[in-house]
Design a protein around this motif. Structure first.
Motif, PDB file in Angstrom:
ATOM      1  N   LEU A   1       0.715  -1.002  -0.359  1.00 34.51           N
ATOM      2  CA  LEU A   1      -0.233  -0.129  -0.227  1.00 34.51           C
ATOM      3  C   LEU A   1       1.158   0.920  -0.079  1.00 34.51           C
ATOM      4  N   ALA A   2       1.969   1.466   1.112  1.00 38.67           N
ATOM      5  CA  ALA A   2       2.866   2.465   0.646  1.00 38.67           C
ATOM      6  C   ALA A   2       3.255   2.477  -0.633  1.00 38.67           C
ATOM      7  N   SER A   3       3.619   2.069  -1.694  1.00 38.33           N
ATOM      8  CA  SER A   3       4.376   2.015  -3.231  1.00 38.33           C
ATOM      9  C   SER A   3       2.920   2.096  -4.019  1.00 38.33           C
ATOM     10  N   ASP A   4       1.338   2.120  -3.533  1.00 34.32           N
ATOM     11  CA  ASP A   4       0.866   1.920  -4.292  1.00 34.32           C
ATOM     12  C   ASP A   4       0.000   3.376  -4.587  1.00 34.32           C
ATOM     13  N   SER A   5       0.458   3.825  -5.503  1.00 30.30           N
ATOM     14  CA  SER A   5       0.323   5.271  -6.937  1.00 30.30           C
ATOM     15  C   SER A   5      -1.013   5.479  -7.241  1.00 30.30           C
ATOM     16  N   ARG A   6      -1.983   4.085  -6.685  1.00 24.78           N
ATOM     17  CA  ARG A   6      -3.402   4.673  -7.116  1.00 24.78           C
ATOM     18  C   ARG A   6      -4.059   5.248  -5.940  1.00 24.78           C
ATOM     19  N   ILE A   7      -3.385   5.108  -4.730  1.00 24.15           N
ATOM     20  CA  ILE A   7      -3.768   5.533  -3.655  1.00 24.15           C
ATOM     21  C   ILE A   7      -3.688   6.014  -3.191  1.00 24.15           C
ATOM     22  N   ASP A   8      -3.609   7.664  -1.922  1.00 21.76           N
ATOM     23  CA  ASP A   8      -3.543   8.012  -0.518  1.00 21.76           C
ATOM     24  C   ASP A   8      -3.819   7.245   0.213  1.00 21.76           C
ATOM     25  N   LEU A   9      -2.743   7.128   1.413  1.00 25.44           N
ATOM     26  CA  LEU A   9      -2.723   6.417   2.303  1.00 25.44           C
ATOM     27  C   LEU A   9      -2.126   6.832   3.910  1.00 25.44           C
ATOM     28  N   SER A  10      -3.549   6.269   4.370  1.00 25.78           N
ATOM     29  CA  SER A  10      -3.228   7.150   6.162  1.00 25.78           C
ATOM     30  C   SER A  10      -3.246   6.161   6.913  1.00 25.78           C
ATOM     31  N   LEU A  11      -1.994   5.856   7.701  1.00 27.98           N
ATOM     32  CA  LEU A  11      -2.550   4.331   8.916  1.00 27.98           C
ATOM     33  C   LEU A  11      -2.573   5.400  10.006  1.00 27.98           C
ATOM     34  N   ILE A  12      -3.231   4.485  10.838  1.00 27.66           N
ATOM     35  CA  ILE A  12      -4.148   5.347  12.097  1.00 27.66           C
ATOM     36  C   ILE A  12      -3.645   4.261  13.445  1.00 27.66           C
ATOM     37  N   SER A  13      -2.573   4.615  13.678  1.00 28.30           N
ATOM     38  CA  SER A  13      -2.018   4.089  15.127  1.00 28.30           C
ATOM     39  C   SER A  13      -3.229   4.159  16.256  1.00 28.30           C
ATOM     40  N   ILE A  14      -4.693   3.854  15.573  1.00 32.26           N
ATOM     41  CA  ILE A  14      -5.449   3.144  17.262  1.00 32.26           C
ATOM     42  C   ILE A  14      -5.756   2.215  17.470  1.00 32.26           C
ATOM     43  N   ALA A  15      -5.809   1.535  18.559  1.00 36.55           N
ATOM     44  CA  ALA A  15      -6.343   0.162  19.096  1.00 36.55           C
ATOM     45  C   ALA A  15      -4.976  -0.644  17.474  1.00 36.55           C
ATOM     46  N   ASP A  16      -5.710  -1.613  17.277  1.00 44.42           N
ATOM     47  CA  ASP A  16      -4.644  -2.123  16.505  1.00 44.42           C
ATOM     48  C   ASP A  16      -4.265  -2.062  15.245  1.00 44.42           C
ATOM     49  N   GLY A  17      -4.705  -0.581  15.046  1.00 45.26           N
ATOM     50  CA  GLY A  17      -4.541  -0.480  13.428  1.00 45.26           C
ATOM     51  C   GLY A  17      -5.503  -0.155  12.036  1.00 45.26           C
ATOM     52  N   LEU A  18      -5.368   1.118  12.149  1.00 40.91           N
ATOM     53  CA  LEU A  18      -6.485   1.039  10.848  1.00 40.91           C
ATOM     54  C   LEU A  18      -5.627   1.967   9.492  1.00 40.91           C
ATOM     55  N   THR A  19      -5.466   1.651   8.392  1.00 40.05           N
ATOM     56  CA  THR A  19      -5.149   1.925   7.818  1.00 40.05           C
ATOM     57  C   THR A  19      -6.218   2.508   6.245  1.00 40.05           C
ATOM     58  N   LEU A  20      -6.072   3.854   5.800  1.00 39.95           N
ATOM     59  CA  LEU A  20      -7.002   4.239   4.989  1.00 39.95           C
ATOM     60  C   LEU A  20      -6.593   4.333   3.640  1.00 39.95           C
ATOM     61  N   CYS A  21      -7.290   4.383   3.133  1.00 41.05           N
ATOM     62  CA  CYS A  21      -6.671   4.677   1.467  1.00 41.05           C
ATOM     63  C   CYS A  21      -7.724   5.165   0.548  1.00 41.05           C
ATOM     64  N   ARG A  22      -7.016   5.878   0.054  1.00 40.73           N
ATOM     65  CA  ARG A  22      -8.422   6.877  -0.565  1.00 40.73           C
ATOM     66  C   ARG A  22      -7.736   6.734  -2.535  1.00 40.73           C
ATOM     67  N   ARG A  23      -9.527   6.349  -3.036  1.00 41.93           N
ATOM     68  CA  ARG A  23      -8.648   5.850  -4.496  1.00 41.93           C
ATOM     69  C   ARG A  23      -8.478   7.562  -5.055  1.00 41.93           C
ATOM     70  N   LEU A  24      -6.948   7.379  -5.996  1.00 39.67           N
ATOM     71  CA  LEU A  24      -7.149   8.845  -6.615  1.00 39.67           C
ATOM     72  C   LEU A  24      -7.585   8.737  -8.429  1.00 39.67           C
ATOM     73  N   ARG A  25      -7.418   6.610  -8.806  1.00 40.43           N
ATOM     74  CA  ARG A  25      -7.741   6.993 -10.259  1.00 40.43           C
ATOM     75  C   ARG A  25      -8.461   5.626 -10.584  1.00 40.43           C
TER      76      ARG A  25
END
Length: 191
Positions: free
Chosen positions: A167-191
């Motif tokens: 996910l960190a290298s996927d150019s199709r998304i914006d990425l945010s890893l939130i360090s709450i609880a057991d971790g939540l990763t949010l991916c916003r589709r760019l294209r």
């Protein structure tokens, strides 16, 4: 709004329904209190038209769905939920075959960690540009960080490490890893 006392002992709240493209109640320290309170709202504000709000809940465990069903009925939103009793990969492929491509706004994934990358590829086709895919448990209790003393093989942890790197290298998304609880990763589709 009135809130009933919590009928479940700490850490013993049963899981809800819909581990893929739905919601799942979790007994985590941080998330369970919010889920407890959501469960007990008498009149939730869900007055959006049915055409705007539809939930597709995919889960192989029908019992988990049925545990959450009384809360869904109490909220009066059962008609807005399409429960699919199926394997996630099969269900997502069927959604694509049924021309649901680019029609979903939000997906929440709390499923078999080994398939997260496979779900990602299918979900990118289903999610609208600008839509969000949320992956639960992406920090796996902090164990995704490499350690000098790793001797135990942990397939879910290894799958999550691969997912996080991918996910960190996927150019199709914006990425945010939130360090709450057991971790939540949010991916916003760019294209």
């Amino acid at each position: 709004m009135s809130i009933d006392p919590d009928p479940y002992p700490a850490g013993c709240r049963p899981h809800g329904f819909g581990s893929l493209l739905g919601t799942r109640y979790s007994p985590s320290k941080f998330g369970s209190r919010l889920a407890d309170r959501f469960d007990q709202i008498e009149q939730p504000d869900v007055n959006l038209p049915d055409s705007l709000v539809q939930v597709i809940a995919i889960d192989q465990d029908k019992e988990a769905y049925e545990v959450g069903l009384p809360f869904v009925r109490k909220a009066g939103v059962e008609h807005k939920i399409n429960y699919i009793h199926s394997d996630g990969m099969i269900a997502l492929n069927n959604l694509l075959k049924n021309r649901q491509e680019g029609e979903i706004d939000f997906a929440f994934v709390d499923a078999d960690k080994e398939n997260y990358i496979n779900y990602h590829e299918l979900l990118l086709k289903l999610i609208k540009v600008g839509g969000i895919i949320a992956y639960d448990n992406t920090l796996w209790d902090g164990s995704v960080a490499p350690s000098e003393h790793e001797e135990v093989e942990d397939t879910p942890r290894d799958a999550l490490r691969k997912l996080n790197s991918f996910l960190a290298s996927d150019s199709r998304i914006d990425l945010s890893l939130i360090s709450i609880a057991d971790g939540l990763t949010l991916c916003r589709r760019l294209r």
